[in-house]
Scaffold this motif. Sequence first.
Motif, short mmCIF file in Angstrom:
data_model
loop_
_atom_site.label_atom_id
_atom_site.label_comp_id
_atom_site.label_asym_id
_atom_site.label_seq_id
_atom_site.Cartn_x
_atom_site.Cartn_y
_atom_site.Cartn_z
N ILE A 169 -0.25 -1.79 -4.60
CA ILE A 169 0.12 -2.25 -5.83
C ILE A 169 1.24 -4.23 -5.66
N CYS A 170 0.63 -5.00 -6.53
CA CYS A 170 1.22 -6.26 -6.14
C CYS A 170 2.66 -5.93 -6.72
N SER A 171 3.28 -7.17 -6.56
CA SER A 171 4.65 -7.39 -7.04
C SER A 171 4.88 -8.54 -6.45
N ALA A 172 5.79 -9.64 -7.31
CA ALA A 172 6.26 -10.80 -8.08
C ALA A 172 7.32 -11.31 -8.00
N ARG A 173 7.71 -12.30 -7.32
CA ARG A 173 9.23 -12.18 -7.85
C ARG A 173 9.45 -13.80 -8.42
N ASP A 174 10.29 -14.00 -9.27
CA ASP A 174 10.85 -14.65 -10.75
C ASP A 174 11.77 -15.20 -10.18
N PRO A 175 11.39 -16.63 -9.78
CA PRO A 175 12.80 -17.55 -9.31
C PRO A 175 13.51 -17.70 -9.94
N GLY A 176 13.40 -17.36 -11.33
CA GLY A 176 13.36 -17.93 -12.35
C GLY A 176 15.29 -16.55 -12.54
N GLY A 177 15.25 -15.83 -12.33
CA GLY A 177 16.00 -15.15 -12.21
C GLY A 177 16.83 -15.14 -11.19
N GLY A 178 16.99 -13.55 -10.72
CA GLY A 178 18.33 -13.56 -9.43
C GLY A 178 17.65 -14.51 -8.04
N ARG B 251 0.54 -1.32 0.34
CA ARG B 251 -0.05 0.17 -0.12
C ARG B 251 0.61 1.23 0.09
N GLN B 252 0.59 2.36 -0.79
CA GLN B 252 1.49 3.46 -0.80
C GLN B 252 0.46 5.07 -0.68
N PHE B 253 0.59 5.83 0.51
CA PHE B 253 0.22 6.82 0.51
C PHE B 253 1.07 7.90 -0.20
N PRO B 254 0.31 9.07 -0.49
CA PRO B 254 0.74 10.06 -1.50
C PRO B 254 2.14 10.37 -0.91
N LYS B 255 3.36 10.59 -1.61
CA LYS B 255 4.57 10.55 -1.37
C LYS B 255 5.16 10.08 -0.03
#
Lengths: 117, 112
Positions: A93-102, A37-41
């Motif tokens: 905002i969501c994010s995902a970790r790519d196990p195929g990368g580092g 979660r992100q509040f302004p600034k």
Amino acid sequence: GAVVSQHPSRVICKSGTSVKIECRSLDFQATTMFWYRQFPKQSLMLMATSNEGSKATYEQGVEKDKFLINHASLTLSTLTVTSAHPEDSSFYICSARDPGGGGYEQYFGPGTRLTVT
Amino acid sequence: QKEVEQDPGPLSVPEGAIVSLNCTYSNSAFQYFMWYRQYSRKGPELLMYTYSSGNKEDGRFTAQVDKSSKYISLFIRDSQPSDSATYLCAMSARTGGFKTIFGAGTRLFVKA
């Protein structure tokens, strides 16, 4: 780089209703996804870590009954804001970790702006 | 004390300047270091990532890690107005299950 999509990009809802936000990894399988979660600034505030096939791990102070997270497949996690109130208005905002990368870098979705009236 | 400290700025520079963005951290277990760029109302975009100490260069961007000083930097050469954004440093450790800790973000303005 890996691509993460998020839907919807913007949503306006009335107080007391529930809103579902989807997060998809488009070109990789993500065993772990994160919701912020992100509040302004302000910087990102981690809400929960979502692992495919298991219950999400919530950060301290985040109400798990209010912010329901489901990670039913390796490419999809959903966040449902239940009984939304104006104070829930924020940028999610969501994010995902790519196990195929580092394995340690995260790729973010474009975010969902939620406004509760 | 926060695990990761980053000056929020804002930092304003003229076009063409070299920009230096920095973060300090307290957890010596951090091994993985990342820089993200976030434009207003958008999700963060991964710019650079490095493992352990050393430098990494990608075009106009150079990331440096000094583990002995617990200090990381991102340099932007020949800065452009399109570089105006918030830059977040981030780091994680295997011992922490790769939980990523973000800095507060530095707002950068590059003036034409």
